[in-house]
Design a protein around this motif. Structure first.
Motif, mmCIF file in Angstrom:
data_model
loop_
_atom_site.group_PDB
_atom_site.id
_atom_site.type_symbol
_atom_site.label_atom_id
_atom_site.label_comp_id
_atom_site.label_asym_id
_atom_site.label_seq_id
_atom_site.Cartn_x
_atom_site.Cartn_y
_atom_site.Cartn_z
ATOM 1 N N SER A 106 0.854 -1.206 0.000
ATOM 2 C CA SER A 106 0.000 0.000 0.000
ATOM 3 C C SER A 106 0.880 1.242 0.000
ATOM 4 O O SER A 106 2.100 1.164 0.249
ATOM 5 C CB SER A 106 -0.885 0.025 1.248
ATOM 6 N N ALA A 108 0.715 3.737 2.182
ATOM 7 C CA ALA A 108 1.186 4.019 3.537
ATOM 8 C C ALA A 108 2.418 3.174 3.864
ATOM 9 O O ALA A 108 3.380 3.663 4.466
ATOM 10 C CB ALA A 108 0.072 3.756 4.542
ATOM 11 N N PHE A 134 -0.494 14.665 2.442
ATOM 12 C CA PHE A 134 -1.155 13.418 2.831
ATOM 13 C C PHE A 134 -0.252 12.239 2.472
ATOM 14 O O PHE A 134 0.219 12.137 1.334
ATOM 15 C CB PHE A 134 -2.505 13.252 2.121
ATOM 16 N N GLY A 136 -0.922 8.865 4.101
ATOM 17 C CA GLY A 136 -1.501 7.614 4.551
ATOM 18 C C GLY A 136 -1.821 7.647 6.029
ATOM 19 O O GLY A 136 -1.603 8.664 6.707
ATOM 20 N N VAL A 221 2.686 8.535 -4.784
ATOM 21 C CA VAL A 221 1.623 7.518 -4.764
ATOM 22 C C VAL A 221 0.470 7.915 -5.698
ATOM 23 O O VAL A 221 -0.130 7.070 -6.353
ATOM 24 C CB VAL A 221 1.150 7.295 -3.301
ATOM 25 N N GLN A 222 0.186 9.219 -5.775
ATOM 26 C CA GLN A 222 -0.947 9.662 -6.607
ATOM 27 C C GLN A 222 -0.498 10.306 -7.918
ATOM 28 O O GLN A 222 -1.288 10.435 -8.848
ATOM 29 C CB GLN A 222 -1.779 10.667 -5.805
ATOM 30 N N LYS A 248 -0.699 2.736 -5.575
ATOM 31 C CA LYS A 248 -1.983 2.635 -6.291
ATOM 32 C C LYS A 248 -2.025 1.884 -7.631
ATOM 33 O O LYS A 248 -2.496 0.771 -7.698
ATOM 34 C CB LYS A 248 -2.555 4.039 -6.443
HETATM 35 C C1 PLP Z 1 0.109 10.828 -1.801
HETATM 36 C C2 PLP Z 1 -0.398 9.632 -1.044
HETATM 37 N N1 PLP Z 1 0.437 8.977 -0.231
HETATM 38 C C3 PLP Z 1 0.042 7.900 0.463
HETATM 39 C C4 PLP Z 1 -1.244 7.432 0.360
HETATM 40 C C5 PLP Z 1 -1.671 6.242 1.151
HETATM 41 O O1 PLP Z 1 -1.894 5.162 0.318
HETATM 42 P P1 PLP Z 1 -2.742 3.891 0.826
HETATM 43 O O2 PLP Z 1 -4.143 4.358 0.986
HETATM 44 O O3 PLP Z 1 -2.555 2.884 -0.256
HETATM 45 O O4 PLP Z 1 -2.135 3.479 2.116
HETATM 46 C C6 PLP Z 1 -2.143 8.078 -0.486
HETATM 47 C C7 PLP Z 1 -3.538 7.602 -0.602
HETATM 48 O O5 PLP Z 1 -4.408 8.235 -1.118
HETATM 49 C C8 PLP Z 1 -1.712 9.212 -1.203
HETATM 50 O O6 PLP Z 1 -2.546 9.889 -2.023
#
Ligand code: PLP
Length: 404
Positions: A106, A108, A134, A136, A221-222, A248
């Motif tokens: 994931s 996080a 953000f 996680g 991640v995004q 993701k």
């Molecule tokens: C920039 C960013 N980092 C980390 C995360 C956390 O990812 P996850 O929900 O897969 O733990 C997200 C989730 O939206 C995110 O947008």
């Protein structure tokens, strides 16, 4: 089970931590999904930025089916052909120098690994993150996440993680101490409201890190996998981090997290210091191989640069028409419409009319459509938003806007 029974069962037996919409999705193809009663939706949410190749892309389906008959799980204490193939494909596309990775499950988790890595490599404890960022909701990632509604119920968090205002290199410089290991930030803040930094900011942050000898960790991640019109968000500003967090879309919809770093940095983690049971499972890696191949073969990143401009122009035309819109912003297919009022009504009404969109904070409608979306589908989304915003505007006439 029918739709009501499904909703009741989830509500009864699952932790009530998601802000649920009363929609039961059971099927997807490309940019479209269908609910249990056959109603069609254009998916501009992609499960929060996961289904970037569209739903059930035939190459992903085939890769999963083939691998499922071969070997589904294989702990990383053994070697595996699909895992080796996936990591080779990944390092072929990551920015030069980022070529040693830890695989997890994931976003996080990708951030957790990055925080541990920064502390281990530098021998220093402090991480600087951005206000509005953000990362996680696990304890380490949460400590770097800004929004107090996520953080405060779980205090005390991981110590020595602090926040500075975004887009402000002066404040960043002032925050750095002898104990600082790294700066952790998103190139474009997603959940924080689709905030694209001013040109020059990211280069200056890179420069500060180099001069002060601290690591730059980018949470992509995004913003990765072509989302912004480049393979990785940082490439919009020609900046390469020391550590990058990915997740993701990288396994075509199966759970994945990736922390990728320069070789000398990742080598700071020694045997046993970090692990997870599912790291690099063959099934996920097979889907990941197909996902990366599809992204490259279908030239989707180039398509995003073009189609993203088209989508943005459509939203800009709404801004010219609806006073309820404060700003339209974003890059590629990572787009946000900031409203003068709460966004929730607009999101629910759009869903009712067959277009799924997300929020990003209280007042921003976030659009994270799949990279394969076409112009007709974009026209459909813009038309629905036009109708919904018009309706909302009429209903809101006379009520006070959300204060700045
Ligand atoms: C920039 C960013 N980092 C980390 C995360 C956390 O990812 P996850 O929900 O897969 O733990 C997200 C989730 O939206 C995110 O947008």
């Amino acid at each position: 089970m029918n739709d009501q029974e499904i909703i009741e069962t989830e509500n009864r037996f699952l932790a009530n931590v998601f802000s649920k919409k009363p929609i039961v999705l059971t099927r997807g193809k490309g940019a479209l999904v269908w609910d249990i009663n056959g109603k069609e939706y254009l998916d501009c949410s992609t499960s929060y930025g996961v289904a970037l190749l569209g739903h059930c892309h035939p190459k992903i389906v085939e890769a999963i089916q083939t691998q499922a008959q071969q070997l589904i799980t294989c702990h990383s204490c053994y070697y595996n052909d699909r895992r080796a193939e996936f990591i080779q494909k990944l390092v072929n596309i990551t920015p030069q120098g980022l070529d040693k990775a830890f695989l997890s499950n994931s976003g996080a988790e990708a951030v957790e690994c990055a925080i541990k890595l920064a502390r281990k490599f530098t021998g220093k404890p402090e991480i600087i993150a951005l206000m509005g960022g953000f990362h996680g909701k696990t304890m380490g990632a949460l400590s770097a996440t800004w929004d107090k509604k996520y953080r405060e119920p779980f205090m005390p968090l991981v110590p020595e993680i602090k926040h500075v205002p975004p887009d402000n290199t002066q404040k960043l410089r002032e925050a750095i101490t002898d104990k600082t290991a790294a700066i952790l930030m998103e190139p474009i803040r997603g959940e924080g409201g689709i905030r694209v930094p001013p040109d020059g900011y990211l280069q200056e942050v890179r420069d500060i890190c180099d001069r002060r000898n601290i690591l730059l960790i980018l949470d992509e991640v995004q913003t990765s996998f072509g989302r912004t019109g480049k393979l990785f968000g940082c490439q919009n500003w020609n900046v390469t981090p020391d550590v990058m967090c990915l997740a993701k879309p990288f396994a075509g919809g199966l759970p994945i997290g990736i922390t990728i770093a320069k070789e000398n940095i990742m080598s700071a983690l020694k045997i046993g210091e970090h692990s997870t049971t599912f790291s690099g499972s063959p099934l996920v890696c097979a889907a990941g191989c197909a996902a990366i191949d599809t992204l490259i073969e279908e030239k989707l990143t180039e398509h995003v640069a073009d189609i993203g401009r088209y989508f943005k122009a459509g939203l800009d035309s709404l801004m010219a028409k609806h006073r309820i819109i404060k700003e339209v912003r974003g890059l590629g297919l990572m787009l946000g419409i900031e409203l003068r009022y709460d966004a929730l009504n607009v999101i629910l009404k759009a869903a009712d009319r067959g277009v799924l969109v997300l929020d990003a904070g209280r007042t921003v409608v976030r659009l994270l459509p799949p990279l394969i979306i076409n112009k007709n589908q974009i026209d459909r989304a813009v038309k629905v938003l036009d109708d919904v915003l018009g309706e909302e505007e009429n209903q809101r006439a006379g009520s006070s806007p959300v204060p700045n």
